[in-house]
Each structure stands twice: as C-alpha cells, then as structure tokens.
Design a protein around this motif. Structure first.
Motif, mmCIF file in Angstrom:
data_model
loop_
_atom_site.group_PDB
_atom_site.id
_atom_site.type_symbol
_atom_site.label_atom_id
_atom_site.label_comp_id
_atom_site.label_asym_id
_atom_site.label_seq_id
_atom_site.Cartn_x
_atom_site.Cartn_y
_atom_site.Cartn_z
ATOM 1 N N GLY A 45 -3.995 41.947 13.445
ATOM 2 C CA GLY A 45 -3.497 42.950 12.519
ATOM 3 C C GLY A 45 -2.028 42.779 12.214
ATOM 4 N N SER A 46 -1.276 42.246 13.179
ATOM 5 C CA SER A 46 0.160 42.049 12.967
ATOM 6 C C SER A 46 0.424 41.161 11.757
ATOM 7 C CB SER A 46 0.801 41.418 14.202
ATOM 8 O OG SER A 46 0.649 42.249 15.324
ATOM 9 N N ALA A 47 -0.446 40.201 11.522
ATOM 10 C CA ALA A 47 -0.275 39.297 10.384
ATOM 11 C C ALA A 47 -0.494 40.024 9.067
ATOM 12 C CB ALA A 47 -1.233 38.118 10.492
ATOM 13 N N ARG A 48 -1.133 41.188 9.126
ATOM 14 C CA ARG A 48 -1.412 41.946 7.906
ATOM 15 C C ARG A 48 -0.317 42.963 7.574
ATOM 16 N NH1 ARG A 48 -6.292 42.174 10.850
ATOM 17 N NH2 ARG A 48 -7.643 40.463 10.245
ATOM 18 N N ILE A 49 0.638 43.167 8.506
ATOM 19 C CA ILE A 49 1.762 44.059 8.218
ATOM 20 C C ILE A 49 2.669 43.346 7.218
ATOM 21 C CG2 ILE A 49 3.826 45.170 9.157
ATOM 22 C CD1 ILE A 49 2.458 45.254 11.857
ATOM 23 N N PRO A 50 3.079 44.008 6.143
ATOM 24 C CA PRO A 50 4.047 43.364 5.241
ATOM 25 C C PRO A 50 5.418 43.321 5.928
ATOM 26 C CG PRO A 50 3.552 45.576 4.484
ATOM 27 C CD PRO A 50 2.669 45.314 5.677
ATOM 28 N N ILE A 51 5.538 42.424 6.903
ATOM 29 C CA ILE A 51 6.701 42.373 7.790
ATOM 30 C C ILE A 51 8.001 42.167 7.025
ATOM 31 C CG2 ILE A 51 6.834 39.921 8.429
ATOM 32 C CD1 ILE A 51 6.743 42.824 10.893
ATOM 33 N N GLU A 52 7.941 41.419 5.935
ATOM 34 C CA GLU A 52 9.150 41.179 5.144
ATOM 35 C C GLU A 52 9.634 42.458 4.467
ATOM 36 O OE1 GLU A 52 5.565 40.488 2.644
ATOM 37 O OE2 GLU A 52 6.203 39.731 4.587
ATOM 38 N N GLU A 53 8.783 43.484 4.393
ATOM 39 C CA GLU A 53 9.191 44.775 3.844
ATOM 40 C C GLU A 53 9.722 45.705 4.927
ATOM 41 O OE1 GLU A 53 5.913 46.433 1.715
ATOM 42 O OE2 GLU A 53 5.722 44.683 0.418
ATOM 43 N N ARG A 54 9.430 45.402 6.185
ATOM 44 C CA ARG A 54 9.837 46.297 7.269
ATOM 45 C C ARG A 54 11.015 45.762 8.070
ATOM 46 N NH1 ARG A 54 4.155 47.912 7.340
ATOM 47 N NH2 ARG A 54 4.086 50.162 7.132
ATOM 48 N N ILE A 55 11.013 44.492 8.372
ATOM 49 C CA ILE A 55 12.127 43.898 9.120
ATOM 50 C C ILE A 55 12.960 43.114 8.117
ATOM 51 C CG2 ILE A 55 12.808 42.341 10.977
ATOM 52 C CD1 ILE A 55 10.276 43.074 12.434
ATOM 53 N N ARG A 56 13.971 43.791 7.570
ATOM 54 C CA ARG A 56 14.801 43.191 6.522
ATOM 55 C C ARG A 56 16.176 43.846 6.540
ATOM 56 N NH1 ARG A 56 12.408 46.235 1.157
ATOM 57 N NH2 ARG A 56 13.002 48.296 1.880
ATOM 58 N N PRO A 57 17.163 43.166 5.949
ATOM 59 C CA PRO A 57 18.488 43.776 5.804
ATOM 60 C C PRO A 57 18.391 44.964 4.836
ATOM 61 C CG PRO A 57 18.581 41.406 5.440
ATOM 62 C CD PRO A 57 17.128 41.793 5.496
ATOM 63 N N PRO A 58 19.221 45.952 4.920
ATOM 64 C CA PRO A 58 20.360 46.070 5.820
ATOM 65 C C PRO A 58 20.017 46.697 7.171
ATOM 66 C CG PRO A 58 20.394 47.904 4.310
ATOM 67 C CD PRO A 58 19.196 47.037 3.929
ATOM 68 N N GLU A 59 18.775 47.191 7.332
ATOM 69 C CA GLU A 59 18.418 47.851 8.588
ATOM 70 C C GLU A 59 18.373 46.880 9.767
ATOM 71 O OE1 GLU A 59 15.100 50.887 10.447
ATOM 72 O OE2 GLU A 59 14.826 50.153 8.420
ATOM 73 N N PHE A 60 18.008 45.616 9.496
ATOM 74 C CA PHE A 60 17.911 44.609 10.553
ATOM 75 C C PHE A 60 18.763 43.397 10.228
ATOM 76 C CE2 PHE A 60 14.047 47.063 11.094
ATOM 77 C CZ PHE A 60 13.962 47.183 12.467
ATOM 78 N N ASP A 62 19.889 39.290 12.218
ATOM 79 C CA ASP A 62 19.399 38.268 13.156
ATOM 80 C C ASP A 62 17.880 38.132 13.079
ATOM 81 O OD1 ASP A 62 22.026 37.970 14.034
ATOM 82 O OD2 ASP A 62 21.780 39.447 15.629
ATOM 83 N N ILE A 63 17.357 38.066 11.867
ATOM 84 C CA ILE A 63 15.913 37.991 11.656
ATOM 85 C C ILE A 63 15.469 36.535 11.751
ATOM 86 C CG2 ILE A 63 14.043 38.451 10.037
ATOM 87 C CD1 ILE A 63 15.982 40.629 8.820
ATOM 88 N N HIS A 64 14.515 36.301 12.640
ATOM 89 C CA HIS A 64 14.001 34.945 12.867
ATOM 90 C C HIS A 64 12.503 35.001 13.132
ATOM 91 C CE1 HIS A 64 18.109 33.504 13.326
ATOM 92 N NE2 HIS A 64 18.323 34.517 14.151
ATOM 93 N N VAL A 65 11.830 33.916 12.788
ATOM 94 C CA VAL A 65 10.431 33.744 13.170
ATOM 95 C C VAL A 65 10.377 32.555 14.109
ATOM 96 C CG1 VAL A 65 8.089 33.258 12.383
ATOM 97 C CG2 VAL A 65 9.598 34.679 10.982
ATOM 98 N N VAL A 66 9.862 32.792 15.313
ATOM 99 C CA VAL A 66 9.758 31.750 16.335
ATOM 100 C C VAL A 66 8.335 31.765 16.875
ATOM 101 C CG1 VAL A 66 10.615 30.907 18.560
ATOM 102 C CG2 VAL A 66 12.194 32.027 16.966
ATOM 103 N N ALA A 67 7.665 30.645 16.754
ATOM 104 C CA ALA A 67 6.294 30.501 17.265
ATOM 105 C C ALA A 67 5.391 31.648 16.802
ATOM 106 C CB ALA A 67 6.306 30.388 18.784
ATOM 107 N N GLY A 68 5.519 32.034 15.538
ATOM 108 C CA GLY A 68 4.664 33.071 14.973
ATOM 109 C C GLY A 68 5.114 34.491 15.254
#
Length: 81
Positions: A45-60, A62-68
């Motif tokens: 289900g985590s892959a179905r979260i629109p993560i780019e809409e939730r973890i983004r500047p300016p609220e976040f 040091d955003i990185h994707v490591v090993a999924g």
C-alpha cells in the motif's frame, strides 16, 4: 523518527500516513517503506500513497529514496497536511 511499513490498500496507507505524520516534530525524520513507485518490488500500500504530494518542500527537506524507502526531515513551521 517515524517508520511506516504498510501492506494495505492505497486508501488505508494514506490514512495511516496522515495519522502518524502528525506526531513528527520539526527536525524529525519520516521513512516510508516500499514507497518508490519505480521499484517493481514495491507492491504494498505504501507504493500507492502519492508520496511526492506528502513528503515535499517546504514542509520536508533532505528528501531521498534509498532502496525503495522514502526519507524526509520535517522542517519547522506551518504543516501543510
């Protein structure tokens, strides 16, 4: 630090993210497991979260994707979610 590892529907995953993220203090780190949509192994289900809409500047920052896994550090200030 909050680590979210979900294996549920996209809607439930989004609700779980929203529920837990509210507890993340400024400077805290959130990690969402299997959130890399480009990773064919990300079937949860985590892959179905629109993560780019939730973890983004300016609220976040040091955003990185490591090993999924998506990492982000909460910035001080007004929350957008």
């Amino acid at each position: 630090m909050i680590y979210i590892d979900l294996d549920v529907s996209g809607e439930a995953a989004g609700e779980a993210y929203d529920s837990w993220c509210q507890f993340l203090k400024p400077g805290g780190i959130i990690v969402v497991h299997n959130s890399d949509r480009d990773d064919n192994r990300a079937q949860s289900g985590s892959a179905r979260i629109p993560i780019e809409e939730r973890i983004r500047p300016p609220e976040f920052t040091d955003i990185h994707v490591v090993a999924g896994n998506t990492f982000g550090r909460r910035m001080p200030g007004e929350r957008t979610a």
